[in-house]
Scaffold this motif. Structure first.
Motif, PDB file in Angstrom:
ATOM      1  N   THR A   1      73.151  77.576  33.743  1.00  0.00           N
ATOM      2  CA  THR A   1      73.925  76.353  33.524  1.00  0.00           C
ATOM      3  C   THR A   1      73.596  75.301  34.578  1.00  0.00           C
ATOM      4  N   PHE A   2      73.389  75.722  35.821  1.00  0.00           N
ATOM      5  CA  PHE A   2      73.047  74.762  36.870  1.00  0.00           C
ATOM      6  C   PHE A   2      71.674  74.145  36.648  1.00  0.00           C
ATOM      7  N   LYS A   3      70.762  74.897  36.062  1.00  0.00           N
ATOM      8  CA  LYS A   3      69.445  74.314  35.775  1.00  0.00           C
ATOM      9  C   LYS A   3      69.570  73.176  34.769  1.00  0.00           C
ATOM     10  N   GLY A   4      70.521  73.319  33.817  1.00  0.00           N
ATOM     11  CA  GLY A   4      70.754  72.214  32.886  1.00  0.00           C
ATOM     12  C   GLY A   4      71.324  70.997  33.594  1.00  0.00           C
ATOM     13  N   ILE A   5      72.245  71.227  34.542  1.00  0.00           N
ATOM     14  CA  ILE A   5      72.821  70.119  35.313  1.00  0.00           C
ATOM     15  C   ILE A   5      71.755  69.482  36.200  1.00  0.00           C
ATOM     16  N   VAL A   6      70.892  70.312  36.800  1.00  0.00           N
ATOM     17  CA  VAL A   6      69.824  69.792  37.663  1.00  0.00           C
ATOM     18  C   VAL A   6      68.878  68.892  36.872  1.00  0.00           C
ATOM     19  N   ARG A   7      68.544  69.297  35.655  1.00  0.00           N
ATOM     20  CA  ARG A   7      67.692  68.449  34.806  1.00  0.00           C
ATOM     21  C   ARG A   7      68.337  67.091  34.565  1.00  0.00           C
ATOM     22  N   ALA A   8      69.639  67.115  34.291  1.00  0.00           N
ATOM     23  CA  ALA A   8      70.347  65.847  34.044  1.00  0.00           C
ATOM     24  C   ALA A   8      70.369  64.988  35.301  1.00  0.00           C
ATOM     25  N   ILE A   9      70.541  65.604  36.476  1.00  0.00           N
ATOM     26  CA  ILE A   9      70.539  64.838  37.727  1.00  0.00           C
ATOM     27  C   ILE A   9      69.176  64.213  37.972  1.00  0.00           C
ATOM     28  N   LYS A  10      68.114  64.965  37.728  1.00  0.00           N
ATOM     29  CA  LYS A  10      66.765  64.418  37.910  1.00  0.00           C
ATOM     30  C   LYS A  10      66.515  63.248  36.971  1.00  0.00           C
ATOM     31  N   ASP A  11      66.954  63.379  35.723  1.00  0.00           N
ATOM     32  CA  ASP A  11      66.732  62.304  34.742  1.00  0.00           C
ATOM     33  C   ASP A  11      67.549  61.057  35.066  1.00  0.00           C
ATOM     34  N   ASN A  12      68.642  61.216  35.823  1.00  0.00           N
ATOM     35  CA  ASN A  12      69.518  60.075  36.129  1.00  0.00           C
ATOM     36  C   ASN A  12      69.557  59.776  37.617  1.00  0.00           C
ATOM     37  N   GLN A  13      68.533  60.186  38.355  1.00  0.00           N
ATOM     38  CA  GLN A  13      68.585  60.056  39.815  1.00  0.00           C
ATOM     39  C   GLN A  13      68.633  58.610  40.286  1.00  0.00           C
ATOM     40  N   GLU A  14      67.936  57.707  39.618  1.00  0.00           N
ATOM     41  CA  GLU A  14      67.954  56.303  40.050  1.00  0.00           C
ATOM     42  C   GLU A  14      69.326  55.665  39.858  1.00  0.00           C
ATOM     43  N   PRO A  15      69.950  55.792  38.678  1.00  0.00           N
ATOM     44  CA  PRO A  15      71.322  55.249  38.542  1.00  0.00           C
ATOM     45  C   PRO A  15      72.307  55.912  39.502  1.00  0.00           C
TER      46      PRO A  15
END
Length: 508
Positions: free
Chosen positions: A341-355
């Motif tokens: 589950t954390f890997k899914g959250i990490v992917r989302a954080i990487k995709d939204n790191q600039e905002p």
């Protein structure tokens, strides 16, 4: 049980369709809804009684005590209804502390009647069964019905029986109770219920149903819409998560409370979501709490990614002068793979790191359960690689401690994590020079400063420097001693005592 409020129109539709009573229920299906998009000519063609009868108009948006608030237009003709709706449509209105816009209205026939013909009836669920409240006075000035009304407790699996010769009001209440049970209502209030020589009129109605009974009542309910409470808009992101939830064996829930809020949560578990929200409110963050929800039931990495990206997208739409915080919390999972589950959250954080960096978002993580060490590791690594402040904590930290850190009520430890071995659970951390006694937490997103290094222990009296026993050796000895006591010495003592107390056993 998931008790959800339904609109007055939906509640009356259920009643008119499915109630079984000898009482004559009048004005069945005589209601019309009005919104900003309503074509009045078409509306009057579909409901021709609008042209000939006196009318009542009111907002249908889960607002109680509309009469006292001046939100009911009474005894109007069609033009009067149009003027009333025009003066209220899309206007900001305050009801208690809630502020919202009036946009849905219900039109019904006006029923002339006397005050003594108004009654109050309410049925609601409790743990022991269902309670029926009845009072011979209804209407706007009904007052404290809990204190004044007659109360009947109907236990689970019990029924109410009415004799044929009894008054039609009793017959209607029995039919109403049967409807309440059959359609899985959890709350059903009619005020006023008007009873005349012509029959029974349901004037105002408020209701909730058990949403989890959808698979049982689908044929009678149809497609039910659950409107949001007055003052809170329905958001497409909520519908998106609800759709994900419906297609998954896991549980994915999201409710937006304040989209401009500073404190956002992404909590694992329904119970934990309540604990975190209560803690935020208890620490004074009720006005800044942006959302409520949870993910649980072992969602996949992709499902967690979809859930996380929705929350991150919502929280990075408007800036907050103090920045924002995201609390990714949970207790110790039973079977959810925390790493997945954390890997899914990490992917989302990487995709939204600039905002996230643009909106000055700080993330606080606390989790335990299967593979949680790996989950915390990947969460810490993404903080390093993206430069987003991510503070990661494991089971050694109380689950709500991160709330105080996120809200600035307690300091954020900046220390390396304690090694996960048996000695950590048997020994006092004060004997370890690597991890101070006051904390066993980790913050991977900030560089370690010299101040974070604990001073070396002074040599014990009578021992030259460098000759003192090393803490790691002490820990090993104590662990070996503990294991010896637990697995050898204590079982041996138990066997000796049982042999002495049990006759017939051979002596040692």
């Amino acid at each position: 049980m998931s008790a959800k409020a339904i609109s007055e129109q939906t509640g009356k539709e259920f009643l008119y369709k499915h109630i079984n009573t000898s009482a004559a229920v009048q004005n069945r299906f005589r209601y019309a809804t009005v919104t900003a998009e309503t074509d009045w000519d078409r509306l009057t063609q579909e409901h021709q009684w609008l042209l000939t009868q006196r009318l009542v108009v009111k907002p249908d948006q889960l607002i109680k005590r509309r009469g006292k608030l001046g939100l009911v237009g009474i005894n109007l003709d069609l033009q009067g209804v149009k003027d009333w709706v025009k003066s209220h449509l899309m206007k900001d209105t305050t009801v208690g502390r809630a502020k919202g816009v009036l946009k849905n209205f219900l039109i019904e026939p006006f029923v002339p009647h006397k005050q003594e013909e108004e009654f109050y009836v309410c049925i609601y669920a409790v743990r022991e069964g269902d309670i029926v409240l009845f009072h011979h006075e209804g209407g706007v000035e009904v007052g404290d019905v809990d204190a004044k009304a007659q109360k009947l407790m109907v236990a689970v699996n019990e029924k109410i029986i009415v004799e044929k010769h009894q008054y039609m009001l009793a017959s209607f209440i029995v039919g109403l109770f049967n409807l309440y049970e059959d359609l899985y209502f959890t709350y059903l209030e009619i005020n006023p219920l008007v009873v005349t020589t012509d029959g029974v009129y349901v004037l105002d109605m408020a209701a909730k149903i058990d949403a989890t009974a959808d698979f049982i009542c689908k044929s009678k309910w149809g497609d039910v819409e659950f409107p949001p409470p007055f003052g809170r808009e329905a958001y497409p992101e909520e519908a998106y998560i609800a759709d994900l939830d419906a297609k998954s064996g896991a549980s994915l829930k999201l409710t937006l409370l304040n989209p401009r809020g500073r404190i956002w949560t992404m909590v694992a578990g329904g119970g934990a979501s309540v604990v975190y929200s209560d803690t935020i409110c208890d620490l004074g963050g009720v006005d800044e709490l942006a959302n409520y929800g949870e993910y649980s039931g072992a969602p996949s990495e992709q499902q967690t990614y979809d859930y996380a990206k929705t929350i991150l997208s919502l929280m990075t739409r408007e800036k907050h002068p103090q920045g924002k915080v995201l609390i990714i919390g949970g207790s110790i999972a039973n079977f959810t793979n925390v790493a997945a589950t954390f890997k899914g959250i990490v992917r989302a954080i990487k995709d939204n790191q600039e905002p996230l960096k643009e909106h000055e978002v700080k993330i606080f993580v606390r989790r335990g359960g299967p593979n949680y060490q790996e989950g915390l590791r990947v969460m810490g690594e993404v903080g390093k690689t993206t430069g987003i402040p991510i503070h990661v904590f494991g089971t050694e930290t109380h689950m709500t401690a991160i709330v105080g850190m996120a809200m600035g009520h307690r300091p954020i430890p900046n220390l390396p994590p304690m090694a996960a071995h048996t000695a950590n659970f048997l020994l006092n951390a004060s004997n370890n020079t690597v991890t101070p006694a006051n904390t066993r937490t980790a913050s991977f997103s900030e560089p370690k400063t010299p101040n974070d290094v604990s001073p070396a222990k002074k040599s014990k009296a009578g021992l030259p420097a460098g000759n003192e026993i090393k803490p790691s050796f002490q820990a090993t000895l104590q662990v070996l001693l503990a294991h010896f006591c637990i697995f050898i010495f204590f079982p041996f003592l138990a066997f000796v005592f049982s042999s002495a107390l049990t006759p017939g056993l051979p002596p040692l």
